[in-house]
Design a protein around this motif. Structure first.
Motif, PDB file in Angstrom:
ATOM      1  N   PHE A   7      25.524  48.981  34.215  1.00  9.82           N
ATOM      2  CA  PHE A   7      24.906  47.853  34.430  1.00  9.82           C
ATOM      3  C   PHE A   7      26.037  46.943  34.649  1.00  9.82           C
ATOM      4  N   ASN A   8      25.738  45.556  35.448  1.00 10.94           N
ATOM      5  CA  ASN A   8      26.798  45.069  35.895  1.00 10.94           C
ATOM      6  C   ASN A   8      26.282  43.365  35.705  1.00 10.94           C
ATOM      7  N   PHE A   9      26.883  42.586  36.590  1.00  8.68           N
ATOM      8  CA  PHE A   9      26.870  41.079  36.391  1.00  8.68           C
ATOM      9  C   PHE A   9      25.960  40.512  37.391  1.00  8.68           C
ATOM     10  N   GLY A  10      25.240  39.411  37.334  1.00 10.31           N
ATOM     11  CA  GLY A  10      24.505  38.857  38.268  1.00 10.31           C
ATOM     12  C   GLY A  10      25.521  37.938  39.045  1.00 10.31           C
ATOM     13  N   LEU A  11      25.063  36.931  39.721  1.00 13.63           N
ATOM     14  CA  LEU A  11      25.974  36.310  40.797  1.00 13.63           C
ATOM     15  C   LEU A  11      27.218  35.574  40.001  1.00 13.63           C
ATOM     16  N   GLN A  12      26.862  34.610  38.768  1.00 15.64           N
ATOM     17  CA  GLN A  12      27.715  33.716  38.351  1.00 15.64           C
ATOM     18  C   GLN A  12      28.765  34.547  37.725  1.00 15.64           C
ATOM     19  N   GLY A  13      28.323  35.844  36.979  1.00 14.88           N
ATOM     20  CA  GLY A  13      29.491  36.739  36.272  1.00 14.88           C
ATOM     21  C   GLY A  13      30.024  37.512  37.232  1.00 14.88           C
ATOM     22  N   THR A  14      29.833  37.871  38.512  1.00 18.44           N
ATOM     23  CA  THR A  14      30.466  38.370  39.344  1.00 18.44           C
ATOM     24  C   THR A  14      31.553  37.661  40.027  1.00 18.44           C
ATOM     25  N   ILE A  15      31.221  36.344  40.294  1.00 17.14           N
ATOM     26  CA  ILE A  15      32.280  35.523  40.746  1.00 17.14           C
ATOM     27  C   ILE A  15      33.330  35.194  39.616  1.00 17.14           C
ATOM     28  N   GLU A  16      32.953  34.982  38.495  1.00 17.31           N
ATOM     29  CA  GLU A  16      33.757  34.979  37.390  1.00 17.31           C
ATOM     30  C   GLU A  16      34.765  35.940  37.241  1.00 17.31           C
ATOM     31  N   ALA A  17      34.270  37.362  37.558  1.00 16.12           N
ATOM     32  CA  ALA A  17      35.149  38.404  37.422  1.00 16.12           C
ATOM     33  C   ALA A  17      36.280  38.387  38.575  1.00 16.12           C
ATOM     34  N   CYS A  18      35.696  37.929  39.762  1.00 12.30           N
ATOM     35  CA  CYS A  18      36.357  37.952  41.026  1.00 12.30           C
ATOM     36  C   CYS A  18      37.829  36.844  40.638  1.00 12.30           C
ATOM     37  N   ASN A  19      37.295  35.735  39.985  1.00 19.32           N
ATOM     38  CA  ASN A  19      38.245  34.737  39.817  1.00 19.32           C
ATOM     39  C   ASN A  19      39.507  35.070  38.740  1.00 19.32           C
ATOM     40  N   ARG A  20      38.913  35.940  37.777  1.00 20.24           N
ATOM     41  CA  ARG A  20      40.017  36.238  36.891  1.00 20.24           C
ATOM     42  C   ARG A  20      40.881  37.033  37.483  1.00 20.24           C
ATOM     43  N   ILE A  21      40.671  38.034  38.411  1.00 24.15           N
ATOM     44  CA  ILE A  21      41.524  38.883  39.323  1.00 24.15           C
ATOM     45  C   ILE A  21      42.255  38.099  40.053  1.00 24.15           C
ATOM     46  N   LEU A  22      41.893  37.098  40.754  1.00 24.76           N
ATOM     47  CA  LEU A  22      42.821  36.082  41.565  1.00 24.76           C
ATOM     48  C   LEU A  22      43.685  35.535  40.734  1.00 24.76           C
ATOM     49  N   VAL A  23      43.331  34.717  39.619  1.00 23.45           N
ATOM     50  CA  VAL A  23      44.162  34.190  38.863  1.00 23.45           C
ATOM     51  C   VAL A  23      45.185  34.910  38.268  1.00 23.45           C
ATOM     52  N   GLU A  24      45.121  35.968  38.094  1.00 22.08           N
ATOM     53  CA  GLU A  24      46.091  36.903  37.657  1.00 22.08           C
ATOM     54  C   GLU A  24      47.031  37.211  38.526  1.00 22.08           C
ATOM     55  N   LEU A  25      46.561  37.194  39.643  1.00 23.12           N
ATOM     56  CA  LEU A  25      47.646  37.302  40.884  1.00 23.12           C
ATOM     57  C   LEU A  25      48.231  36.263  41.539  1.00 23.12           C
ATOM     58  N   GLY A  26      47.980  34.980  40.771  1.00 18.77           N
ATOM     59  CA  GLY A  26      48.649  33.726  41.361  1.00 18.77           C
ATOM     60  C   GLY A  26      47.929  33.211  42.329  1.00 18.77           C
ATOM     61  N   LEU A  27      46.614  33.440  42.547  1.00 22.19           N
ATOM     62  CA  LEU A  27      45.813  32.993  43.724  1.00 22.19           C
ATOM     63  C   LEU A  27      44.804  32.116  43.321  1.00 22.19           C
ATOM     64  N   PRO A  28      44.321  30.937  44.102  1.00 16.93           N
ATOM     65  CA  PRO A  28      43.272  30.167  43.732  1.00 16.93           C
ATOM     66  C   PRO A  28      42.095  30.840  43.707  1.00 16.93           C
ATOM     67  N   PRO A  29      41.093  30.416  42.699  1.00 21.94           N
ATOM     68  CA  PRO A  29      39.772  31.083  42.485  1.00 21.94           C
ATOM     69  C   PRO A  29      38.727  30.935  43.576  1.00 21.94           C
ATOM     70  N   PHE A  30      37.804  31.597  43.774  1.00 21.30           N
ATOM     71  CA  PHE A  30      36.749  31.408  44.929  1.00 21.30           C
ATOM     72  C   PHE A  30      35.936  30.058  44.271  1.00 21.30           C
ATOM     73  N   THR A  31      35.462  29.126  45.284  1.00 21.54           N
ATOM     74  CA  THR A  31      34.724  27.925  44.767  1.00 21.54           C
ATOM     75  C   THR A  31      33.819  27.745  45.982  1.00 21.54           C
ATOM     76  N   PRO A  32      32.625  27.214  45.668  1.00 18.10           N
ATOM     77  CA  PRO A  32      31.809  26.820  46.840  1.00 18.10           C
ATOM     78  C   PRO A  32      32.145  25.613  47.365  1.00 18.10           C
ATOM     79  N   ALA A  33      31.412  25.438  48.685  1.00 18.65           N
ATOM     80  CA  ALA A  33      31.794  24.222  49.389  1.00 18.65           C
ATOM     81  C   ALA A  33      31.064  22.956  48.603  1.00 18.65           C
ATOM     82  N   THR A  34      31.804  21.735  48.533  1.00 18.98           N
ATOM     83  CA  THR A  34      31.050  20.731  48.120  1.00 18.98           C
ATOM     84  C   THR A  34      29.938  20.298  48.664  1.00 18.98           C
TER      85      THR A  34
END
Length: 337
Positions: free
Chosen positions: A82-109
């Motif tokens: 089992f895995n995550f839906g959209l929000q959980g997947t983006i949060e998982a991506c952002n945890r990895i990016l932040v750990e590497l010193g990169l900005p998280p993914f964000t939607p356009a305003t």
């Protein structure tokens, strides 16, 4: 996504940061040269970032553009039943990016996502999605029922999609826009190194779990306006999933008494012969068979595939398969090995 049974199993995403100044993260550089040997274009390749439990994703940054590709929700987890839906997947991506010193993914305003011919250029957009795999597990009740279901699916044809099959374990259809695939989950896990006696593997086998997955490619995401993170919702993904698996839901029309009446008269004799289990190679030339096969595919019949004349048990048909919800005992948390 509804009861948690529909989830994301792969994501490829990127975001451009026009101000630049981000850390460089690359696994190499690809350079394109002109005819006279002058470099005209170069692209940084992403690098593999490893987690526990033999998991990894690919991450890259050239100072402006951040990219990530892989099963982010699976990262540092023992399995991906089992895995995550959209929000959980983006949060998982952002945890990895932040750990590497990169900005998280964000939607356009909202003031930046002007639709139509006045859309802002790529550099002004938020996170852009170029691949998204959405998945659901279904239980058939036993391994034998799961295999029977795969055999039944293997006899189905989907217009404008090329089909492939691996025995009674998996079947898939693909084109340039998307891919549909179905496979027996516990067998897939064993092939990737899981112990056949593992408690989770045994549970999946006893349930007869079949996974039905859709890979949404860049072209289709763009056509549907789902390449911008700001436009994607779990509801839209679930509606798209249900729409794409519609061919799997149709009853086995080969059992309908009036099926021949709906087929063009010139192709009817070939459909009748196939339904009776006759070897089609004995009926006509290769060219003739291919001509009628093209017509009959639109009717849900593929006379070029061996006819499965075993009557498929109604209780195992896709329309009555039960989506498998996440059990209370299943752990979605990432952990160190």
């Amino acid at each position: 996504m509804s009861n948690g049974s529909l989830f994301i199993d792969w994501i490829t995403a990127s975001q451009h940061h026009p101000d630049g100044g981000l850390p460089i993260l690359t696994g190499g550089v690809t350079v394109h040269y002109s005819a006279d040997g002058a470099p005209i274009f170069e692209r940084n390749q992403s690098t593999r970032f490893n987690g526990s439990h033999d998991t990894s994703v690919r991450v890259g940054c050239d100072g402006f553009r951040v990219s990530l590709s892989g099963n982010a929700g699976r990262f540092s987890r023992k399995d991906n039943v089992f895995n995550f839906g959209l929000q959980g997947t983006i949060e998982a991506c952002n945890r990895i990016l932040v750990e590497l010193g990169l900005p998280p993914f964000t939607p356009a305003t909202s003031d930046r996502s002007t639709p139509g011919p006045f859309a802002l250029p790529h550099s002004r957009r938020g996170c852009v999605i170029s691949r998204l795999d959405i998945t659901r597990n279904y239980k058939t009740g036993s391994e034998s029922s799961a295999r029977a279901f795969i055999r039944w699916l293997g006899a189905r044809s989907i217009a404008r999609m090329k089909r492939g099959q691996s025995g009674d374990e998996s079947v898939w259809w693909a084109n340039t826009r998307h891919m549909l695939k179905a496979y027996i989950k516990h067998l897939e896990m064993i092939k990737h190194g899981a112990d056949s006696n593992d408690e989770l593997v045994s549970w999946l086998k006893d349930q007869g779990v079949v996974r039905v997955e859709i890979e949404l490619k860049k072209r289709l995401l763009s056509e549907l306006g789902l390449n911008d993170l700001a436009n994607i919702t779990d509801t839209k993904l679930e509606e798209l999933y249900e729409e794409q698996i519609e061919p799997f839901k149709r009853a086995d029309r080969s059992c309908d008494e009036d099926i021949l009446d709906a087929i063009p008269p010139k192709s009817r004799v070939y459909a009748a012969a196939w339904l009776a289990g006759q070897d089609m190679r004995e009926m006509a030339s290769r060219a003739t068979l291919f001509r009628h096969a093209k017509v009959l595919r639109e009717c849900g019949i593929d006379i070029l595939a061996p006819r499965n004349i075993e009557r498929f048990p109604v209780k195992v048909r896709f329309i009555e398969l039960e989506p498998l919800s996440v059990p209370d005992w299943y752990d979605l948390e990432a952990r160190a090995a």
